[in-house]
Write an enzyme that holds these catalytic residues in place. Structure first.
Site, mmCIF file in Angstrom:
data_model
loop_
_atom_site.group_PDB
_atom_site.id
_atom_site.type_symbol
_atom_site.label_atom_id
_atom_site.label_comp_id
_atom_site.label_asym_id
_atom_site.label_seq_id
_atom_site.Cartn_x
_atom_site.Cartn_y
_atom_site.Cartn_z
ATOM 1 N N ASN A 126 5.181 31.585 -22.500
ATOM 2 C CA ASN A 126 6.133 32.304 -21.663
ATOM 3 C C ASN A 126 7.534 31.699 -21.764
ATOM 4 O O ASN A 126 7.702 30.480 -21.681
ATOM 5 C CB ASN A 126 5.676 32.255 -20.203
ATOM 6 C CG ASN A 126 6.595 33.030 -19.279
ATOM 7 O OD1 ASN A 126 6.626 34.248 -19.309
ATOM 8 N ND2 ASN A 126 7.362 32.315 -18.452
ATOM 9 N N HIS A 135 12.297 39.827 -21.675
ATOM 10 C CA HIS A 135 12.178 39.832 -20.216
ATOM 11 C C HIS A 135 13.515 40.286 -19.639
ATOM 12 O O HIS A 135 14.558 39.718 -19.966
ATOM 13 C CB HIS A 135 11.815 38.442 -19.697
ATOM 14 C CG HIS A 135 10.434 38.015 -20.092
ATOM 15 N ND1 HIS A 135 9.868 36.829 -19.670
ATOM 16 C CD2 HIS A 135 9.497 38.614 -20.861
ATOM 17 C CE1 HIS A 135 8.648 36.721 -20.174
ATOM 18 N NE2 HIS A 135 8.403 37.798 -20.907
ATOM 19 N N TYR A 166 15.805 40.871 -16.478
ATOM 20 C CA TYR A 166 16.127 40.631 -15.069
ATOM 21 C C TYR A 166 17.632 40.859 -14.877
ATOM 22 O O TYR A 166 18.179 41.826 -15.392
ATOM 23 C CB TYR A 166 15.676 39.229 -14.648
ATOM 24 C CG TYR A 166 14.169 39.084 -14.599
ATOM 25 C CD1 TYR A 166 13.436 39.571 -13.520
ATOM 26 C CD2 TYR A 166 13.470 38.488 -15.641
ATOM 27 C CE1 TYR A 166 12.051 39.452 -13.470
ATOM 28 C CE2 TYR A 166 12.089 38.368 -15.605
ATOM 29 C CZ TYR A 166 11.383 38.855 -14.519
ATOM 30 O OH TYR A 166 10.013 38.738 -14.478
#
Length: 554
Positions: free
Chosen positions: A171, A238, A240
């Site tokens: 991750n 990812h 955000y």
């Protein structure tokens, strides 16, 4: 998403720096990807694999992830969560594991049990090591090499699971310090797993805490992809607070699609906080248009509960973020399709029974609660769709995983007719229930002066444009249900909208809210985005009303 406050700080640091210079990958990369895809077509093994830049199943069918992240390593007792996630209609779960570097190691028996639960619940299982989060910046983070060794130690557990399991090596495996250092260890970890005999699709996360705001993964994607001899490599971004405009989202996603390289949004958030306001509407709309997968963060248990999809792991208590993901526009209820590997030659073709006639209660000027007798199915009912019936026209107005829902965004003193359909995981839909008629209360309009509206064009091209409308409640009490009114002066037409449902007559536009934008807290805002057509002149509207009351223009 890291649970450490350090991650949050670094994410906002990235946003404040504003170093997003997103652009397209070179056309030469696209050509290279097409050649590589052709050369590797014969090499793709059984199970989930990459073909022509897309994730496909063993039978060659596209598989588009619509799923949820679940923090298993921190909450190992929440084993019911996988069944609950499936009940939302999700087709994928990304499971947080630890290789023992930072947290308690998830051993072979535990991982085998997770895979078994994924398969029992007909979910594709993305397994990830979380210990690598923020390497190079977070001193507690482990290396990708250590994570690769962990996966090799699980080879006996993972062997034969290529149809059901994707290995996400680590991750967010690099922080914001020297993100160019991500490329070599990522390539080395891929080669290490392939040398160990793994044929699974491998997923790799981007640097910059997963958000790639310096475009290291984007610019090196072709070279990293070419280093995998199987071609079964999937890139994960990812999204955000860095991705706070539609342009940033679309530029990044389209760069990979145009280059013929496989991409998934492995994590994303939507709720606005002090660090920024991610544009989740564009993420979900563009992912649906491009048929790219996404996996929302996260089911429950966050140190910042604003990102919890459910409250306390209870599927009956969805947060507003959960409502958005499961029942909103381009959400799981609307777009998820179960992997065909779970159907085989005996695919489920039996539809659920029709739901009972809905009963209305708690009717207000803008909402009505509906309940009905549950349907039954030979496998399982996974959800219900409530439709508004107008003559021969049906419009889906709400979705639910339980036999009850509150329909919001209604107009005061108006008659409505509602009915319900049930559906199962295979996509079979029941016959329609009998209908119920509801007339909303007279209600009252928002007091004059209690709202302001901001309108901006965020992108424009020949014959079309993208707009964004921000509605602020400047009053002292919440607005529950609203209708936005405005007019175009130059013949513009709304062609698609998220966050609301438009009705247009000539230049006059009326917008009813989506379920997740219906309530506007005192001093709070909601945002409605849309695409439209235009003929060269695209003046902004100069006046707005909310439920009939004039709003200030901001």
């Amino acid at each position: 998403m890291a649970k450490s406050p350090v991650t949050t700080f670094l994410t906002v640091l990235a946003t404040l720096l504003g170093l997003l210079a997103l652009g397209g990958l070179a056309s030469a990369q696209a050509a290279s990807a097409q050649v590589a895809g052709a050369e590797r077509g014969a090499a793709a093994g059984a199970g989930l694999h990459i073909s022509d830049g897309r994730l496909v199943e063993g039978n060659g069918n596209d598989f588009v992830m619509r799923g949820v992240n679940h923090a298993h390593t921190w909450y190992p007792g929440e084993t019911q969560s996988l069944a609950d996630i499936k009940a939302t209609g999700a087709n994928t779960v990304r499971v947080v594991l630890s290789d023992g570097y930072r947290w308690s190691k998830n051993g072979p028996d535990d991982v085998a049990a997770v895979i078994a639960q994924c398969k029992a619940n007909r979910l594709i299982c993305v397994l990830e090591v979380h210990d690598t989060t923020g390497y190079g910046e977070d001193s507690a983070a482990g290396t990708l090499d250590h994570a690769a060794d962990y996966w090799i130690g699980l080879k006996d557990v993972l062997a034969g699971q290529e149809d059901y399991v994707i290995i996400n090596i680590g991750n967010e495996p690099w922080g914001n310090t020297d993100p160019a250092g991500w490329t070599a260890p990522t390539t080395a970890a891929i080669k290490k797993l392939r040398a160990a005999g793994f044929a699974h699709t491998i997923m790799v996360d981007a640097p910059n805490w997963g958000q790639d705001w310096q475009n290291v993964m984007r610019d090196n994607a072709q070279a990293v992809y070419d280093a995998d001899t199987t071609g079964n490599l999937l890139f994960s971004i990812h999204m955000y607070s860095v991705y706070n405009t539609a342009q940033k989202v679309t530029d990044y996603l389209n760069a990979f699609v145009e280059a013929g390289l496989p991409l998934v949004i492995g994590e994303f958030g939507g709720p606005a906080d002090q660090y920024g306001d991610p544009d989740e509407d564009t993420m979900m709309a563009e992912a649906e248009r491009l048929q790219l997968g996404w996996i929302a963060w996260s089911w429950s248990g966050n140190t910042d509960p604003i990102l919890d999809l459910t409250i306390g792991f209870d599927p009956a208590q969805l947060s507003s973020w959960g409502e958005r993901i499961f029942h909103g526009a381009n959400g799981i209820a609307q777009t998820s399709q179960e992997a065909t590997v779970y159907g085989g030659t005996s695919a489920d073709t039996e539809a659920p029974t029709a739901p009972g006639t809905p009963a209305a209660s708690s009717v207000t000027d803008t909402s009505a609660a509906l309940t009905w007798a549950a349907s039954s199915d030979n496998v399982a009912v996974t959800g219900y769709d409530v439709v508004r019936v107008s003559g021969t026209t049906e419009t889906v107005v709400a979705s639910s995983t339980t036999p009850g829902v509150t329909v919001t965004g209604l107009t005061a003193d108006t008659a409505y007719t509602f009915a319900v359909y049930a559906r199962d995981a295979a996509g079979n839909r029941s016959a329609r229930s009998a209908a119920v008629s509801v007339t909303t209360d007279e209600g009252s309009t928002a007091p004059g002066g209690s709202c302001s509206v901001g309108y901006k064009v965020v992108g424009e091209w020949q014959g079309g444009f993208q707009g964004e409308i921000t509605i602020r409640n400047t009053g002292t009490t919440a607005i529950d249900g609203w209708t936005l009114g405005f007019s175009f002066a130059n013949g513009q037409t709304v062609t698609n909208m998220w966050g609301g449902t438009p009705t247009q007559s000539g230049g006059t536009v009326s917008v009813a809210p989506a379920s997740y934008t219906s309530t506007i807290a005192a001093n709070g805002t909601v945002t409605v985005g849309f695409t439209g057509s235009q003929n060269g002149t695209n003046a902004e509207p100069t006046a707005f009303t909310l439920s009939g009351a004039a709003c200030a223009v901001s």
